[in-house]
Each structure stands twice: as C-alpha cells, then as structure tokens.
Design a protein around this motif. Structure first.
Motif, PDB file in Angstrom:
ATOM      1  N   VAL A 148       0.800  -0.954  -0.256  1.00  0.00           N
ATOM      2  CA  VAL A 148      -0.526  -0.011   0.316  1.00  0.00           C
ATOM      3  C   VAL A 148       0.365   1.131  -0.274  1.00  0.00           C
ATOM      4  O   VAL A 148       2.846   1.033   0.582  1.00  0.00           O
ATOM      5  N   THR A 149       0.543   2.222  -0.454  1.00  0.00           N
ATOM      6  CA  THR A 149       1.486   3.630  -0.727  1.00  0.00           C
ATOM      7  C   THR A 149       0.487   4.688  -0.294  1.00  0.00           C
ATOM      8  O   THR A 149      -0.963   4.506  -0.853  1.00  0.00           O
ATOM      9  N   GLY A 150       0.856   5.851   0.537  1.00  0.00           N
ATOM     10  CA  GLY A 150      -0.190   6.733   0.659  1.00  0.00           C
ATOM     11  C   GLY A 150      -0.804   6.394   1.674  1.00  0.00           C
ATOM     12  O   GLY A 150      -0.054   5.843   2.717  1.00  0.00           O
ATOM     13  N   VAL A 151      -1.804   6.680   1.949  1.00  0.00           N
ATOM     14  CA  VAL A 151      -2.144   6.626   3.786  1.00  0.00           C
ATOM     15  C   VAL A 151      -3.400   5.071   3.728  1.00  0.00           C
ATOM     16  O   VAL A 151      -3.387   4.620   3.026  1.00  0.00           O
ATOM     17  N   ASP A 152      -2.799   4.598   5.708  1.00  0.00           N
ATOM     18  CA  ASP A 152      -3.843   3.425   5.615  1.00  0.00           C
ATOM     19  C   ASP A 152      -4.460   3.712   5.186  1.00  0.00           C
ATOM     20  O   ASP A 152      -5.396   4.241   5.814  1.00  0.00           O
ATOM     21  N   ALA A 153      -5.422   2.434   4.968  1.00  0.00           N
ATOM     22  CA  ALA A 153      -7.424   2.732   4.868  1.00  0.00           C
ATOM     23  C   ALA A 153      -7.888   1.078   4.507  1.00  0.00           C
ATOM     24  O   ALA A 153      -6.115   0.151   3.925  1.00  0.00           O
ATOM     25  N   PRO A 154      -8.599   0.402   4.726  1.00  0.00           N
ATOM     26  CA  PRO A 154      -9.335  -0.755   5.149  1.00  0.00           C
ATOM     27  C   PRO A 154      -9.008  -1.406   3.586  1.00  0.00           C
ATOM     28  O   PRO A 154      -9.277  -0.825   2.609  1.00  0.00           O
ATOM     29  N   ARG A 155      -9.040  -2.440   3.364  1.00  0.00           N
ATOM     30  CA  ARG A 155      -8.832  -2.303   2.064  1.00  0.00           C
ATOM     31  C   ARG A 155     -10.720  -3.196   1.809  1.00  0.00           C
ATOM     32  O   ARG A 155     -10.786  -5.065   1.995  1.00  0.00           O
ATOM     33  N   SER A 156     -11.744  -3.111   1.855  1.00  0.00           N
ATOM     34  CA  SER A 156     -13.047  -2.837   1.604  1.00  0.00           C
ATOM     35  C   SER A 156     -13.408  -3.627  -0.041  1.00  0.00           C
ATOM     36  O   SER A 156     -12.852  -3.709  -0.142  1.00  0.00           O
ATOM     37  N   ASN A 169      -3.758  -5.979 -11.228  1.00  0.00           N
ATOM     38  CA  ASN A 169      -4.360  -4.165 -11.585  1.00  0.00           C
ATOM     39  C   ASN A 169      -3.899  -3.236 -10.325  1.00  0.00           C
ATOM     40  O   ASN A 169      -4.541  -4.465  -8.699  1.00  0.00           O
ATOM     41  N   ALA A 170      -3.930  -2.314 -10.031  1.00  0.00           N
ATOM     42  CA  ALA A 170      -3.630  -1.854  -9.122  1.00  0.00           C
ATOM     43  C   ALA A 170      -5.248  -1.136  -9.289  1.00  0.00           C
ATOM     44  O   ALA A 170      -5.675  -0.840 -10.194  1.00  0.00           O
ATOM     45  N   VAL A 171      -4.828  -0.578  -7.646  1.00  0.00           N
ATOM     46  CA  VAL A 171      -6.315   0.230  -7.058  1.00  0.00           C
ATOM     47  C   VAL A 171      -6.231   1.430  -6.731  1.00  0.00           C
ATOM     48  O   VAL A 171      -5.316   1.719  -5.705  1.00  0.00           O
ATOM     49  N   VAL A 172      -6.733   2.363  -7.354  1.00  0.00           N
ATOM     50  CA  VAL A 172      -6.161   3.831  -6.404  1.00  0.00           C
ATOM     51  C   VAL A 172      -7.576   4.749  -5.832  1.00  0.00           C
ATOM     52  O   VAL A 172      -8.343   4.635  -6.481  1.00  0.00           O
ATOM     53  N   ARG A 173      -7.008   4.323  -4.786  1.00  0.00           N
ATOM     54  CA  ARG A 173      -8.294   5.189  -3.909  1.00  0.00           C
ATOM     55  C   ARG A 173      -8.185   5.912  -3.068  1.00  0.00           C
ATOM     56  O   ARG A 173      -7.102   6.675  -2.644  1.00  0.00           O
TER      57      ARG A 173
END
Length: 419
Positions: free
Chosen positions: A83-91, A123-127
């Motif tokens: 994960v890159t950036g702010v920690d966030a749950p993988r919903s 696949n990468a995901v941008v949140r």
C-alpha cells in the motif's frame, strides 16, 4: 379580524417559503457533495497515468505530494498487496475495483472513489476518500443564509399584511361606529369615504340611507304635528259649547276633561316638532296627580280606587309628560276593559336599585291573551297603542312593562318598572 388576516397571510407565506426552501436546501447539499466528489475525481485523473506506469517510487512521491496538499486522502493498493499513501481498509469495493473497474462507494465516514488500473502483474487500485465534512462543506452556511432570506421575506409579508389589514379595517370600524350612532338616534352621523373602493361604496350607501331616514322622520313628525294641530279646531268648539252649559258642576267637569285633551294635543305637537331626549321627574308627584285626575271618573262609574303610594321624592329617568302619558294609558285601560263598578288599585313603591315601580291591578275579567298588548292589536275596539306608550316609557327609563294576574288569581295586573 386584523390578527386573523395577519395570521392567514403569515401561514400562507410560511407554506410557500417552505415549499421553495426545503427543495433548495436539498439542492444545495447535493451540489456541495457533487463539487467535493468532482474535485476528488480530478485528483484521481491526475494520478492514474503515474500509477499505470508501474513506477512505485514515482507514484509514492506523487501520492505524498497530493496528501500533503489536497484535502482528500489518497491510497494506492498494488497487485502484490503493498500500500502506498494513507492506510485504509481493503473494503469490498476495493476488491471489486481490483478486477479493473472504477466505481464510487459509500463508507461509514464518507465516500471512496476507486480507479482500477491494469498493470503487467495485475491490477492496482487508486482510492481517494471524501469525508462527510467535505461532502457538506459550506452547506450549513448556505442553509443559514437561506433561512435568513426566508425569515426576511416572512417578516416583509407580515408587515404588508398588517398594513393592508389596517387600511381595510380602519374604514370598516368607522362604518360600524357610524352605524351604532345612527341606531342610537344620532341622524347627523356620516361615514367618511375612505379605504378600498368597495368600502367607500358601503360608506356612500350608508350616508344615503341616513339622509333618507332623516327625511322620512322629519316628514312623519310634520304629519303628526299637522294632525294634532287639526284637533284644536273641534276642541275650541267643544270648549265654547262647554262654557254655554248652565250647570256649574257639569261645566267644570267637562272643562277639566277638555283641558286634559288640549294638554295631550299640545304635548303631541311639541314632541313631534322637537323630540325630547331622556328626562327625569318625581314619580311620586306625577303618579299622585294622575290618580287624582282619574279618581273623579272612578267615582262617576262607581269604582273603588285604592291608592298606596310611597312618599316622595322618587326620581326616575323619565320626563313628567312621558310618565303622565304612561299612567293615563294604564288607567284608561282599566276603564276601557272592565265593567263599571270594578275596583282597582294603584301602588307605587321604590326599587332597590333605584327608580320606582307602578302597579295597576283590577278585579275585572283579566287578560284575554298577551297578544292584545302588542302595538296596533286590540280586542276591545281601541287603537291598541295605549299600553305600547307605557311599554316605550318603561324602556326609555331602563325598566320594563310586565303583565300578569291580579290579587287572588283574578283580574289583571300591569307592572310598570321605571329606572
């Protein structure tokens, strides 16, 4: 009525303002949310080419820059699980986006905008996360401004309603006051032509009616005065015939009767030409004088006249001529509707609340029915106006005329209450 009109306008204005304000408030909230989401989507659009290059270091630098400057936290989920950036749950929405889809999903703290980006190894995901505070940023201020505008409009509407009600009701109150003055006998009262056209028309009609009433009353008074004046000629002839009588006793009796008729005629002419207002007199003196006059006729017709008069003075709110006319009508009723020899009694007592009460009771056949005492009604061949004179005299003084049975349930009793 002013309060009811103001309340009606206020309620109507409030409903209209609510009908416009509630949808507008919802629109403002949705517009703020759309603006916040659009700004977040623009950030995602800038980051997508960098992430699609597969350069993790470059992506990390760009994400840190966005997180430091932008108001929407950015997170990138790589295919290998890093994960890159702010920690966030993988919903679940992130899992769905990892299959190469882009979507927007709601969270417990706001909304997340997801972009699925294809890479060689997956696949990468941008949140991009948009918080509830950002979704409603500026809404409270907009709602406050909207409420202030609505309150100002409502105040303006109530002010206009109050002014309109005053413009409408003041002339109506004036019309009511003039109507009451006319009802109380002030025929000089006139309404001002003010207010809306409809109210002015009513005022003009009321003034025309007052003029017509005044003309009719003046004409009626002149006719009554003329009719009363015509009676003077036969009275003059009757007086001349009386003076020619040789019997002194008979001449004196008839002259006294003719004098009473002349007094009544003169009073009718005077009242017709100059209607008097409320007066006052000593009821004890007037009643005693009229009983003494009728006692002579009672003696001639073999009637026992019992008199019980309280000592005076007993002031009443009625002029002496009017009280004398009322007493004459009561006593004349006894002589006209009972046979000769029927005893009668006249009583005068003071009232506790002021004034006096006159009672005339006889031992005759009694009252056939109360309808005979209505104005213009009689079952004895008379005009039916005599007792109405007494009734109007009682009403003018603040009292009333009451009919009933005489002592022991026989005969008639007429009670004249005087204020």
């Amino acid at each position: 009525m002013r309060a009811r009109l103001t309340l009606l306008v206020g309620a109507t204005a409030a409903l209209i303002l609510l009908a416009f304000s509630i949808p507008l408030a919802i629109l403002l909230r949705n517009s703020a949310a759309q603006e916040a989401i659009a700004a977040a989507e623009q950030e995602g659009t800038f980051l997508t080419p960098i992430v699609s290059s597969g350069d993790v270091a470059r992506t990390e630098t760009a994400v840190q820059t966005y997180n430091a400057q932008a108001s929407h936290p950015v997170t990138v989920f790589w295919p290998d699980g890093t994960v890159t950036g702010v920690d966030a749950p993988r919903s679940d929405a992130v899992e769905l986006a990892s299959h190469g889809r882009s979507l927007t999903a709601a969270t417990s703290t706001g909304r997340e905008i997801l972009y699925g980006i294809g890479l060689p190894d997956g696949n990468a995901v941008v949140r991009i996360h948009v918080s509830d505070e950002r979704l409603t940023d500026g809404v409270a201020r907009s709602w406050l401004l909207l409420g202030a505008i609505a309150l100002a409009l409502l105040t303006f509407g109530l002010t206009v309603a109050t002014l309109f009600a005053g413009r409408l009701l003041v002339p109506l109150n004036d019309l009511a006051a003039v109507s009451h003055r006319l009802a109380e006998g002030d025929l000089a009262a006139r309404a001002d032509a003010a207010g809306p056209a409809e109210v002015r028309n009513v005022g003009t009609a009321l003034n025309t009616l007052a003029d017509r009433i005044r003309e009719l009353l003046e004409g009626e008074r002149e006719r009554v005065a003329d009719l009363s004046h015509r009676l003077r000629t036969p009275l003059t002839v009757l007086r001349l015939e009386t003076e020619a009588l040789s019997d002194p006793t008979e001449r004196e009796t008839i002259e006294q009767a003719v004098g009473e008729v002349e007094r009544a005629v003169n009073a009718a002419i005077r009242d017709a030409r100059n209607p008097a207002g409320a007066g006052s007199c000593d009821a004890a003196a007037v009643v005693a004088e009229r009983v003494e006059f009728w006692s002579a006729l009672a003696e001639d017709t073999a009637r026992e006249c019992r008199v019980r008069l309280a000592p005076g003075p007993l002031p009443v709110r009625l002029s002496a001529p009017d009280l004398a006319a009322a007493m004459d009508s009561l006593l004349a009723n006894v002589f006209a509707h009972t046979p000769d020899g029927t005893p009668f009694e006249v009583r005068l007592t003071p009232r506790y609340e002021g004034g006096a009460t006159v009672e005339v009771a006889d031992e005759g056949p009694g009252l056939p029915n109360l309808a005979v005492f209505a104005r213009g009604r009689s079952e004895g061949g008379s005009t039916g106006l005599g007792l109405d004179i007494a009734r109007r005299a009682a009403a003018a003084s603040g009292g009333q005329l009451v009919f009933g049975q005489g002592p022991g349930g026989t005969g008639a009793l007429i009670r004249l209450g005087l204020g």
